[in-house]
Design a protein around this motif. Structure first.
Motif, PDB file in Angstrom:
ATOM      1  N   SER A   1       0.825  -1.223   0.000  1.00  0.00           N
ATOM      2  CA  SER A   1       0.000   0.000   0.000  1.00  0.00           C
ATOM      3  C   SER A   1       0.853   1.265   0.000  1.00  0.00           C
ATOM      4  CB  SER A   1      -0.953   0.013   1.206  1.00  0.00           C
ATOM      5  OG  SER A   1      -1.769  -1.135   1.247  1.00  0.00           O
ATOM      6  N   PRO A   2       1.816   1.348  -0.934  1.00  0.00           N
ATOM      7  CA  PRO A   2       2.716   2.512  -0.925  1.00  0.00           C
ATOM      8  C   PRO A   2       1.959   3.827  -1.144  1.00  0.00           C
ATOM      9  CG  PRO A   2       2.926   1.290  -2.982  1.00  0.00           C
ATOM     10  CD  PRO A   2       2.080   0.449  -2.076  1.00  0.00           C
ATOM     11  N   GLY A   3       2.404   4.858  -0.445  1.00  0.00           N
ATOM     12  CA  GLY A   3       1.833   6.178  -0.617  1.00  0.00           C
ATOM     13  C   GLY A   3       0.478   6.388   0.028  1.00  0.00           C
ATOM     14  N   THR A   4       0.053   5.436   0.852  1.00  0.00           N
ATOM     15  CA  THR A   4      -1.230   5.546   1.549  1.00  0.00           C
ATOM     16  C   THR A   4      -0.983   5.536   3.047  1.00  0.00           C
ATOM     17  OG1 THR A   4      -1.704   3.191   1.840  1.00  0.00           O
ATOM     18  CG2 THR A   4      -2.195   4.142  -0.325  1.00  0.00           C
ATOM     19  N   PRO A   5      -1.993   5.920   3.842  1.00  0.00           N
ATOM     20  CA  PRO A   5      -1.827   5.855   5.303  1.00  0.00           C
ATOM     21  C   PRO A   5      -1.557   4.436   5.806  1.00  0.00           C
ATOM     22  CG  PRO A   5      -3.689   7.258   4.743  1.00  0.00           C
ATOM     23  CD  PRO A   5      -3.257   6.596   3.470  1.00  0.00           C
ATOM     24  N   ALA A   6      -1.926   3.433   5.001  1.00  0.00           N
ATOM     25  CA  ALA A   6      -1.730   2.035   5.402  1.00  0.00           C
ATOM     26  C   ALA A   6      -0.394   1.475   4.936  1.00  0.00           C
ATOM     27  CB  ALA A   6      -2.871   1.180   4.857  1.00  0.00           C
ATOM     28  N   GLU A   7       0.500   2.313   4.436  1.00  0.00           N
ATOM     29  CA  GLU A   7       1.783   1.836   3.890  1.00  0.00           C
ATOM     30  C   GLU A   7       2.569   1.037   4.931  1.00  0.00           C
ATOM     31  OE1 GLU A   7       4.350   4.357   1.339  1.00  0.00           O
ATOM     32  OE2 GLU A   7       5.841   4.086   2.936  1.00  0.00           O
ATOM     33  N   VAL A   8       3.076  -0.117   4.483  1.00  0.00           N
ATOM     34  CA  VAL A   8       3.916  -0.971   5.329  1.00  0.00           C
ATOM     35  C   VAL A   8       5.174  -1.334   4.558  1.00  0.00           C
ATOM     36  CG1 VAL A   8       4.110  -3.199   6.504  1.00  0.00           C
ATOM     37  CG2 VAL A   8       1.944  -1.961   6.566  1.00  0.00           C
TER      38      VAL A   8
ATOM     39  N   ILE B   1      16.246 -18.983   7.345  1.00  0.00           N
ATOM     40  CA  ILE B   1      15.866 -17.580   7.460  1.00  0.00           C
ATOM     41  C   ILE B   1      14.956 -17.503   8.678  1.00  0.00           C
ATOM     42  CG2 ILE B   1      14.691 -15.626   6.393  1.00  0.00           C
ATOM     43  CD1 ILE B   1      15.479 -16.818   3.673  1.00  0.00           C
ATOM     44  N   MET B   2      15.450 -16.860   9.733  1.00  0.00           N
ATOM     45  CA  MET B   2      14.805 -16.924  11.039  1.00  0.00           C
ATOM     46  C   MET B   2      14.337 -15.536  11.468  1.00  0.00           C
ATOM     47  SD  MET B   2      16.353 -18.634  14.529  1.00  0.00           S
ATOM     48  CE  MET B   2      17.491 -17.300  14.879  1.00  0.00           C
ATOM     49  N   GLY B   3      13.211 -15.509  12.154  1.00  0.00           N
ATOM     50  CA  GLY B   3      12.728 -14.244  12.692  1.00  0.00           C
ATOM     51  C   GLY B   3      11.347 -14.408  13.278  1.00  0.00           C
ATOM     52  N   PRO B   4      10.953 -13.504  14.158  1.00  0.00           N
ATOM     53  CA  PRO B   4       9.626 -13.571  14.771  1.00  0.00           C
ATOM     54  C   PRO B   4       8.535 -13.149  13.789  1.00  0.00           C
ATOM     55  CG  PRO B   4      10.748 -11.582  15.457  1.00  0.00           C
ATOM     56  CD  PRO B   4      11.737 -12.361  14.643  1.00  0.00           C
ATOM     57  N   SER B   5       7.307 -13.309  14.188  1.00  0.00           N
ATOM     58  CA  SER B   5       6.174 -12.854  13.379  1.00  0.00           C
ATOM     59  C   SER B   5       6.310 -11.365  13.113  1.00  0.00           C
ATOM     60  CB  SER B   5       4.875 -13.149  14.121  1.00  0.00           C
ATOM     61  OG  SER B   5       3.766 -12.671  13.393  1.00  0.00           O
ATOM     62  N   GLY B   6       6.109 -10.955  11.867  1.00  0.00           N
ATOM     63  CA  GLY B   6       6.204  -9.550  11.510  1.00  0.00           C
ATOM     64  C   GLY B   6       7.584  -9.072  11.149  1.00  0.00           C
TER      65      GLY B   6
ATOM     66  N   LEU C   1       6.255 -16.144  -5.573  1.00  0.00           N
ATOM     67  CA  LEU C   1       4.833 -16.024  -5.297  1.00  0.00           C
ATOM     68  C   LEU C   1       4.392 -14.563  -5.256  1.00  0.00           C
ATOM     69  CD1 LEU C   1       4.643 -18.675  -2.436  1.00  0.00           C
ATOM     70  CD2 LEU C   1       3.832 -18.960  -4.787  1.00  0.00           C
ATOM     71  N   ASP C   2       5.363 -13.650  -5.237  1.00  0.00           N
ATOM     72  CA  ASP C   2       5.096 -12.220  -5.193  1.00  0.00           C
ATOM     73  C   ASP C   2       6.256 -11.519  -5.903  1.00  0.00           C
ATOM     74  OD1 ASP C   2       3.894  -9.815  -4.632  1.00  0.00           O
ATOM     75  OD2 ASP C   2       4.118  -9.936  -2.450  1.00  0.00           O
ATOM     76  N   THR C   3       6.071 -10.237  -6.192  1.00  0.00           N
ATOM     77  CA  THR C   3       7.110  -9.464  -6.875  1.00  0.00           C
ATOM     78  C   THR C   3       7.588  -8.332  -5.970  1.00  0.00           C
ATOM     79  OG1 THR C   3       5.399  -8.116  -7.931  1.00  0.00           O
ATOM     80  CG2 THR C   3       6.258  -9.998  -9.178  1.00  0.00           C
ATOM     81  N   PRO C   4       8.875  -7.966  -6.037  1.00  0.00           N
ATOM     82  CA  PRO C   4       9.396  -6.907  -5.171  1.00  0.00           C
ATOM     83  C   PRO C   4       8.958  -5.526  -5.625  1.00  0.00           C
ATOM     84  CG  PRO C   4      11.106  -7.684  -6.644  1.00  0.00           C
ATOM     85  CD  PRO C   4       9.933  -8.584  -6.869  1.00  0.00           C
ATOM     86  N   SER C   5       9.023  -4.579  -4.691  1.00  0.00           N
ATOM     87  CA  SER C   5       8.766  -3.179  -5.027  1.00  0.00           C
ATOM     88  C   SER C   5      10.022  -2.500  -5.542  1.00  0.00           C
ATOM     89  CB  SER C   5       8.256  -2.434  -3.789  1.00  0.00           C
ATOM     90  OG  SER C   5       7.105  -3.049  -3.250  1.00  0.00           O
ATOM     91  N   SER C   6      11.188  -3.014  -5.129  1.00  0.00           N
ATOM     92  CA  SER C   6      12.459  -2.431  -5.543  1.00  0.00           C
ATOM     93  C   SER C   6      13.538  -3.494  -5.459  1.00  0.00           C
ATOM     94  CB  SER C   6      12.818  -1.235  -4.650  1.00  0.00           C
ATOM     95  OG  SER C   6      12.899  -1.631  -3.288  1.00  0.00           O
ATOM     96  N   GLY C   7      14.677  -3.202  -6.073  1.00  0.00           N
ATOM     97  CA  GLY C   7      15.785  -4.143  -6.040  1.00  0.00           C
ATOM     98  C   GLY C   7      15.653  -5.236  -7.085  1.00  0.00           C
TER      99      GLY C   7
END
Length: 235
Positions: free
Chosen positions: A16-23, A41-46, A59-65
């Motif tokens: 949701s780039p450019g919106t208040p909901a951007e993450v 690849i290790m890490g907590p939820s989120g 399964l998805d495409t990047p926004s950059s890189g």
């Protein structure tokens, strides 16, 4: 098999780039995984690990890189080409097994080859070979409800291997198993690696990561490699 299987360069993902909901889910991730490695690849939820898994699994495409899978720049592919790359190059193993209840173990394992256009006799031959490689040759006629959790996960691993992928990508593969069965599955991954298979485990569990050559940690969308080898990994 040799060479680099996965390479990312400043990979980023924003929802949701450019919106208040951007993450901002991923931030400038640089990563390289070579053929024959067992990496977690290790890490907590989120932390961003699921987003990274979806990107490296096509399964998805990047926004950059940039993401290179076996040297192919995934951004240059259309949806059909990405699906073909996913089918030919990546085998997926999920926490919930995702087996079809009405099908036998053999039929579940053979199913991906149908999408790849492999003739039925060859599908069955290779499915039996894959089941044998995970120690379930004697259970080919059993349905998932007739198998233990560990056996179901072995069927799922055989299904992921049957198209002979360059990369085996496992999302919390021991999460639905008791500790003893989980250790058996991790031992299976190590045996597959010893035979040349590249394996990436997505996990929140340090005990799973200890079995790997390298541990990549996700924090707030950024990737960090642990400075030391984990017990059970390379010295």
């Amino acid at each position: 098999m040799s060479g680099t299987v996965i390479e990312t360069r400043a990979l980023g993902k924003v929802y949701s780039p450019g919106t208040p909901a951007e993450v901002v889910a991923l931030r400038d991730v640089d990563m390289r995984i070579d053929a024959g490695e067992l990496v977690s690849i290790m890490g907590p939820s989120g932390s961003g690990k699921s987003t990274l898994m979806n990107l490296i699994g096509c399964l998805d495409t990047p926004s950059s890189g940039q993401y290179l899978c076996k040297g192919v720049d995934v951004a240059t592919l259309d949806a059909e080409q990405r699906a073909r790359l996913r089918l030919d190059t990546i085998g997926f193993v999920f926490q919930g097994f995702n087996l079809l209840s009405r099908m036998s173990a053999l039929e579940n394992v053979a199913m991906p080859m149908g999408y790849a256009g492999v003739p039925r006799p060859e599908r069955l031959r290779r499915a039996r070979e894959a089941l044998d490689s995970v120690g379930l040759a004697a259970r080919e006629g059993h349905r998932p409800s007739e198998l233990s959790g560990g056996q179901q996960q072995r069927v799922a691993i055989a299904r992921a291997l049957v198209n002979r992928p360059a990369l085996l990508l496992a999302d919390e593969p021991t999460g639905a198993l008791d500790s003893h069965t989980g250790e058996e599955i991790l031992g299976l991954f190590k045996r597959l690696q010893a035979a040349g298979q590249t394996v990436v485990l997505i996990t929140h569990d340090p005990g799973v990561a200890e079995h790997c050559d390298r541990v990549l940690e996700m924090h707030d969308g950024a990737l960090h490699e642990q400075a030391r080898a984990m017990a059970g990994g390379r010295p």
